[in-house]
Design a protein around this motif. Structure first.
Motif, mmCIF file in Angstrom:
data_model
loop_
_atom_site.group_PDB
_atom_site.id
_atom_site.type_symbol
_atom_site.label_atom_id
_atom_site.label_comp_id
_atom_site.label_asym_id
_atom_site.label_seq_id
_atom_site.Cartn_x
_atom_site.Cartn_y
_atom_site.Cartn_z
ATOM 1 N N LYS A 223 -32.358 3.516 -28.133
ATOM 2 C CA LYS A 223 -32.570 4.950 -27.717
ATOM 3 C C LYS A 223 -32.395 5.689 -28.945
ATOM 4 O O LYS A 223 -33.026 6.773 -29.200
ATOM 5 C CB LYS A 223 -31.185 5.587 -26.869
ATOM 6 N N LYS A 224 -31.606 5.392 -30.083
ATOM 7 C CA LYS A 224 -31.457 5.996 -31.349
ATOM 8 C C LYS A 224 -32.753 5.715 -32.236
ATOM 9 O O LYS A 224 -33.010 6.628 -33.011
ATOM 10 C CB LYS A 224 -30.411 5.342 -32.101
ATOM 11 N N LEU A 225 -33.753 5.190 -31.785
ATOM 12 C CA LEU A 225 -35.139 4.783 -32.475
ATOM 13 C C LEU A 225 -36.014 5.913 -31.982
ATOM 14 O O LEU A 225 -36.719 6.262 -32.838
ATOM 15 C CB LEU A 225 -35.728 3.260 -31.934
ATOM 16 N N VAL A 227 -34.264 9.111 -30.226
ATOM 17 C CA VAL A 227 -33.748 10.467 -30.439
ATOM 18 C C VAL A 227 -32.299 10.115 -31.189
ATOM 19 O O VAL A 227 -31.855 9.120 -31.106
ATOM 20 C CB VAL A 227 -33.403 11.148 -29.025
ATOM 21 N N ASP A 228 -31.619 11.058 -31.532
ATOM 22 C CA ASP A 228 -30.490 11.328 -32.117
ATOM 23 C C ASP A 228 -29.286 11.448 -31.013
ATOM 24 O O ASP A 228 -28.366 10.639 -31.038
ATOM 25 C CB ASP A 228 -29.817 12.486 -33.139
ATOM 26 N N ASN A 229 -29.607 12.040 -29.875
ATOM 27 C CA ASN A 229 -28.627 12.353 -28.832
ATOM 28 C C ASN A 229 -29.014 11.453 -27.684
ATOM 29 O O ASN A 229 -30.073 11.474 -26.994
ATOM 30 C CB ASN A 229 -28.740 13.949 -28.320
ATOM 31 N N THR A 230 -28.313 10.025 -27.706
ATOM 32 C CA THR A 230 -28.971 8.988 -26.860
ATOM 33 C C THR A 230 -28.575 9.469 -25.381
ATOM 34 O O THR A 230 -29.129 8.911 -24.525
ATOM 35 C CB THR A 230 -28.155 7.676 -27.191
ATOM 36 N N GLU A 231 -27.726 10.380 -25.078
ATOM 37 C CA GLU A 231 -27.452 10.913 -23.738
ATOM 38 C C GLU A 231 -28.656 11.637 -23.194
ATOM 39 O O GLU A 231 -28.703 11.748 -21.929
ATOM 40 C CB GLU A 231 -26.220 11.688 -23.609
ATOM 41 N N SER A 232 -29.560 11.967 -24.136
ATOM 42 C CA SER A 232 -30.653 12.858 -23.625
ATOM 43 C C SER A 232 -32.030 12.074 -23.149
ATOM 44 O O SER A 232 -32.914 12.778 -22.752
ATOM 45 C CB SER A 232 -31.149 13.977 -24.566
ATOM 46 N N ILE A 233 -31.847 10.636 -23.210
ATOM 47 C CA ILE A 233 -33.204 10.164 -22.959
ATOM 48 C C ILE A 233 -32.596 8.649 -22.070
ATOM 49 O O ILE A 233 -31.665 8.136 -22.441
ATOM 50 C CB ILE A 233 -33.656 9.658 -24.281
ATOM 51 N N THR A 234 -33.515 8.346 -21.239
ATOM 52 C CA THR A 234 -33.211 7.077 -20.579
ATOM 53 C C THR A 234 -34.133 5.821 -21.284
ATOM 54 O O THR A 234 -34.770 6.045 -21.997
ATOM 55 C CB THR A 234 -33.732 7.133 -19.133
ATOM 56 N N LEU A 235 -33.559 4.594 -20.981
ATOM 57 C CA LEU A 235 -34.240 3.443 -21.591
ATOM 58 C C LEU A 235 -35.709 3.396 -21.210
ATOM 59 O O LEU A 235 -36.580 3.024 -21.985
ATOM 60 C CB LEU A 235 -33.432 2.360 -21.152
ATOM 61 N N GLU A 236 -35.950 3.903 -19.932
ATOM 62 C CA GLU A 236 -37.185 3.967 -19.365
ATOM 63 C C GLU A 236 -38.173 4.664 -20.312
ATOM 64 O O GLU A 236 -39.257 4.491 -20.735
ATOM 65 C CB GLU A 236 -37.312 4.628 -17.960
ATOM 66 N N GLU A 237 -37.601 5.968 -20.701
ATOM 67 C CA GLU A 237 -38.305 6.742 -21.673
ATOM 68 C C GLU A 237 -38.474 6.275 -23.007
ATOM 69 O O GLU A 237 -39.694 6.659 -23.575
ATOM 70 C CB GLU A 237 -37.483 8.228 -21.514
#
Length: 250
Positions: A223-225, A227-237
């Motif tokens: 996720k960090k690859l 975005v910085d805020n990992t809570e804002s993105i899903t693994l699917e995204e």
């Protein structure tokens, strides 16, 4: 942590088509390693090469510190494979299916009987041991498929899409059993089209596309690859961003 499996420049070509392209991965002993990729990414071909079902065009595989091809007969005994397509015989009873596959590893007599009962008990089918596999539900057939692969107590279990086409209860049962096996020390390689399964059980995840690994790490690291805020993105995204493709068609 000790490396249990390593691929070195692993490549598979069919004519001019490159299906797996110079694959280099290391899987550590005791982890649940997830392999994600869209259809045609090369996941199943990679699993088949690791299991010696398909021979690599180039490259090599090290398993438990040994060259796989040079020590194949010894190392295959330490490997269990649950394929995407059911590898059971409908006209055999449940215990006969487990006997057939477990005996291929040289297990005989009382040890074989014990292995059959333990495997069927592990997947919740001991009371159905005398039933024919053709009469089982889809979820029960998947569970029997697992029982057939674990009777010889492998060090490494490979699951290739083990929950395709089954009900949520059976899916949950299988995932729980994978986690249970891992807690007992079994290393697991897991491929799936279901992102929630991978996030639930995998300690590390590789994303594969066009025969290559394009990213590898924990769920958080992947996720960090993006975005910085990992809570804002899903693994699917993350997967969609890195590959430009959906993991599966809904």
């Amino acid at each position: 942590m000790e490396t249990i499996l390593r691929t070195i420049d692993l490549t598979k070509k069919y004519g001019s088509k490159v299906v797996v392209d110079n694959l280099n991965i290391e899987i550590k002993k005791g982890e649940v390693f997830g392999l994600l990729g869209p259809n045609g990414a090369g996941k199943s071909t990679t699993m088949n090469m690791i299991c010696d079902i398909v021979r690599p065009t180039l490259g090599s595989i090290e398993f438990m510190g040994m060259d796989f091809r040079k020590n194949k007969s010894e190392l295959l005994r330490k490997l269990g494979y649950i394929p995407q397509d059911l590898a059971i015989h409908g006209n055999l009873k449940a215990w006969e299916n487990v006997e057939l596959f477990t005996s291929l590893y040289g297990i005989k007599g009382e040890e074989l009987k014990k292995a059959i009962n333990e495997s069927l008990d592990y997947v919740g089918l001991l009371e159905r041991k005398n039933d024919y596999a053709k009469n089982f539900s889809g979820g029960m057939k998947r569970r029997l498929n697992i029982a057939c692969a674990i009777g010889h107590h492998p060090d490494l279990l490979i699951f290739d899409e083990p929950t395709v086409g089954i009900d949520p209860q059976s899916r949950s049962f299988i995932l729980d059993k994978i986690k249970e096996s891992n807690k007992k020390g079994t290393t697991v390689i897991y491929t799936s089209h279901y992102m929630e399964e991978v996030e639930a059980i995998c300690t590390r995840i590789a994303i594969m596309d066009n025969g290559k690994i394009i990213a590898i790490g924990t769920s958080e690291e992947l996720k960090k690859l993006v975005v910085d805020n990992t809570e804002s993105i899903t693994l699917e995204e993350v997967f969609l961003t890195l590959t430009g493709k959906k993991l599966r068609d809904y």
